[in-house]
Enzyme design. Structure first.
Site, PDB file in Angstrom:
ATOM      1  N   ASP A  68      -0.931 -10.488  -0.138  1.00 34.02           N
ATOM      2  CA  ASP A  68      -0.930  -9.319  -0.463  1.00 34.02           C
ATOM      3  C   ASP A  68      -2.309  -8.555   0.187  1.00 34.02           C
ATOM      4  OD1 ASP A  68      -0.690  -6.752  -1.455  1.00 34.02           O
ATOM      5  OD2 ASP A  68      -1.154  -7.333  -3.648  1.00 34.02           O
ATOM      6  N   TYR A  74      10.920  13.881   3.726  1.00 33.51           N
ATOM      7  CA  TYR A  74       9.938  13.130   4.476  1.00 33.51           C
ATOM      8  C   TYR A  74       8.667  14.145   4.416  1.00 33.51           C
ATOM      9  CZ  TYR A  74       7.774   9.290   6.938  1.00 33.51           C
ATOM     10  OH  TYR A  74       7.038   8.327   7.177  1.00 33.51           O
TER      11      TYR A  74
END
Ligand code: NAD
Length: 400
Positions: free
Chosen positions: A115, A239
């Site tokens: 991560d 978007y």
């Protein structure tokens, strides 16, 4: 469990949950060939950190710099290794294939899987750089993730793709059912916006750069680039003007802060606005696949179509290196989407948009090309691969 199996595409919604090791390797080889065919970068970087290095724009950047400048690359990604007779994720196979080929070609490579949002990964990367690499002269930030745990608070955040202020209804392409449909997206709440900014905004990029700077592993003149997207008006409600657009605005804020930090060592940070391509991330955004299918047709017919590798090769060779200057627009972005947004290209997309139906979409759009690109992301549909033959699922990556 036998590690040799016949691997077939298993598509669930907008994702394929299987990946073909040999096909992914062939896809990586294609990108390597493309990078090798581009002229070598004259003053290219020697030592590069790529965050989000296993698929899409990050993988292409890694390949372009390794083969265009013989750069040593440290790649950070979050991928699934093969286990219990199940294939690895595509990004794992891509990285295994890239590393194997790069080593054969005498190019230094190392990868870290885990991560990137956490402090532990940043520390691991710093240790690798300190022990094994020259100081970093380019950091490419190309993460795309649906969730992030904030290392300071321990709280998990999920990004959402929603319009802001009002619901948005649009035509969309259901890539699972191969149908044109209407979709209505509910307006985001304030929490949705804040969560999306937390995940896809610039905070983590800043944390990376601050940690690298504090550890003294950045070279004099170090640069950093993060990728963004703006797109045409048909996709703005979901978007540019939506939750993800807010996150991208935050990326710009972070670019300014990082630029100020890097200037102290004569470096710089900037955002490159790239063109729409088929990746695991873009295929998850409502409305965007239909736009991409139309866009590909318009760009291919004008011989200006580009995938990730062509985009980043053009970015590095015409903007970042070879004694070029970054050609910023009025808002301070480098615009690699300039061919996508050409007036004639957008006019064709815009004129066709209202006419597209399930019945005519194969004729009026490049949906066939879209589907091929999508399958290729997972190693399917490549030439010279025997997809009927059992294949080895194990693909080691050194050190992982
Ligand atoms: P992608 O899904 O292909 O790649 C995402 C990468 O992030 C992978 O390497 C993945 O392993 C890594 N990753 C995800 N979560 C992680 C985590 N927690 N820790 C470590 N690594 C993690 O995405 P992409 O489409 O190439 O997008 C990369 C960037 O390019 C994004 O900022 C995106 O907005 C931008 N961009 C994409 C497009 C497009 O059309 N796809 C266009 C312009 C800009």
């Amino acid at each position: 469990m036998p590690t040799k199996q016949v691997v077939r595409p298993r598509i669930r919604g907008y994702i394929c949950v299987s990946a073909h090791p040999d096909g992914c390797a062939a896809h990586v080889r294609e990108q390597i060939e493309c990078a090798k065919a581009s002229p070598q970068l004259r003053d290219g970087p020697k030592s590069v950190l790529i965050i989000g290095a296993s698929t899409g724009y990050g993988l292409a950047s890694r390949i372009a710099l390794a083969y265009g400048a013989h750069a040593a690359t440290l790649g950070v990604f979050f991928e699934k290794p093969p286990e219990n007779g199940r294939p690895a994720s595509a990004g794992w196979y891509n990285s295994a294939a890239f590393e194997e080929q790069a080593r054969k070609d005498g190019i230094w490579v190392k990868s870290l899987n885990g991560d990137a949002f956490g402090d532990a990964m940043k520390e691991q990367a710093i240790q690798v750089i300190k022990k094994e690499m020259p100081k970093i002269d380019l950091v490419v930030y190309s993460l795309a993730s649906p969730r992030r745990t904030d290392p300071k608070t321990g709280l998990s955040h999920r990004s959402v793709l929603k319009p802001i202020g009002q619901t948005f209804t649009s035509k969309t392409l259901d890539t699972d059912r191969n149908r044109i449909e209407e979709i209505t997206l509910e307006a985001a709440t304030e929490n949705d916006i804040a969560d999306t900014v937390k995940v896809m905004g610039g905070e983590d990029w800043e944390l990376w750069m601050e940690a690298l700077d504090a550890a003294g592993v950045l070279a004099h003149g170090c640069q950093s680039v993060a990728y963004s997207y703006l797109g045409p008006q048909v996709t703005w409600p979901v978007y540019k003007n939506g939750t993800i657009g807010r996150a991208k605005q935050d990326l710009t804020r972070a670019a300014n802060a990082i630029d100020a930090l890097l200037k102290l060592r004569r470096g710089r940070a900037f955002v490159s606005v790239n063109k729409a391509v088929v990746t695991q991330s873009s295929s998850a955004i409502p409305v965007v696949p239909l736009y991409i299918a139309l866009l590909f047709r318009a760009m291919k017919s004008r011989s200006i179509h580009e995938g990730c590798i062509q985009q980043v090769c053009r970015l590095f060779s015409t903007q970042v290196y070879n004694d070029n200057f970054l050609d910023f627009d009025d808002e301070g972005y480098v615009r690699m989407d300039n061919w996508e947004l050409r007036e004639d290209v957008q006019k064709e997309v815009f004129d066709l948009w209202p006419r597209i139906t399930t019945e005519n979409m194969n004729e009026l759009t490049d949906y066939v090309g879209y589907q091929k690109e999508f399958l290729k992301l997972f190693g399917f549909g490549l030439p010279d691969i025997d997809y009927e033959a059992p294949t080895e699922l194990d693909a080691p990556i050194a050190g992982l």
